[in-house]
Design a protein around this motif. Structure first.
Motif, short mmCIF file in Angstrom:
data_model
loop_
_atom_site.label_atom_id
_atom_site.label_comp_id
_atom_site.label_asym_id
_atom_site.label_seq_id
_atom_site.Cartn_x
_atom_site.Cartn_y
_atom_site.Cartn_z
N PHE A 28 32.50 68.35 -16.45
CA PHE A 28 31.58 67.22 -16.56
C PHE A 28 32.21 66.02 -15.87
CE2 PHE A 28 34.31 66.69 -20.22
CZ PHE A 28 34.40 65.32 -20.43
N ALA A 90 28.87 63.92 -26.74
CA ALA A 90 27.44 64.15 -26.50
C ALA A 90 27.13 64.16 -25.01
CB ALA A 90 26.61 63.08 -27.21
N HIS A 91 27.72 63.21 -24.26
CA HIS A 91 27.51 63.16 -22.81
C HIS A 91 28.05 64.42 -22.15
CE1 HIS A 91 27.30 61.71 -18.72
NE2 HIS A 91 28.58 62.01 -18.58
N ILE A 93 28.54 67.41 -23.45
CA ILE A 93 27.72 68.58 -23.82
C ILE A 93 26.42 68.60 -23.03
CG2 ILE A 93 26.39 69.59 -25.71
CD1 ILE A 93 28.76 68.60 -27.55
N GLU A 94 25.81 67.42 -22.83
CA GLU A 94 24.53 67.34 -22.14
C GLU A 94 24.64 67.57 -20.64
OE1 GLU A 94 22.68 63.59 -23.02
OE2 GLU A 94 22.84 63.92 -25.17
N THR A 95 25.74 67.17 -20.03
CA THR A 95 25.83 67.17 -18.58
C THR A 95 26.75 68.23 -17.98
OG1 THR A 95 27.62 65.53 -18.55
CG2 THR A 95 25.34 64.69 -18.50
N ARG A 97 28.66 71.53 -16.61
CA ARG A 97 28.25 72.77 -15.93
C ARG A 97 29.37 73.78 -16.05
NH1 ARG A 97 26.76 71.00 -10.15
NH2 ARG A 97 27.29 73.20 -9.80
#
Length: 99
Positions: A28, A90-91, A93-95, A97
């Motif tokens: 990330f 959170a960032h 986990i969301e973004t 790859r």
């Protein structure tokens, strides 16, 4: 993604050594953007079960990666069910790859 094939191979092998062969590793942060330079290597290691000695393993992984890939900055986040998530988690986990 601004990592070479060799860097990805070393990262995956090292994560498997420190955690286990089934451990997933995700990238990330700025290294996902091919249009910018520099930046540290931000890694997310999501684990399905609680990790004994999580901090020790994060530090061990970082040290081994620096020895194998050169003295460059790494940020390692290990997230298991016992981690209290903050905005950085959170960032990531969301973004992130998968490598």
């Amino acid at each position: 993604m601004r990592l070479t094939t060799e860097q990805i191979k070393v990262i995956k092998q090292t994560v498997a050594e420190v955690f286990d062969d089934d451990a997933e590793v995700r990238l990330f942060g700025s290294r996902l953007n091919d249009r910018i330079g520099g930046g540290d290597i931000d890694l997310l290691i999501p684990l399905p079960n609680a990790c004994k000695d999580r901090l020790g393993k994060e530090l061990r992984l970082t040290a081994r990666l620096q020895l194998r890939l050169g003295d460059q900055p790494f940020d390692v986040l290990v997230v298991d069910p016992e981690v209290t998530l903050n905005p950085v988690h959170a960032h990531a986990i969301e973004t992130a790859r998968a490598l």
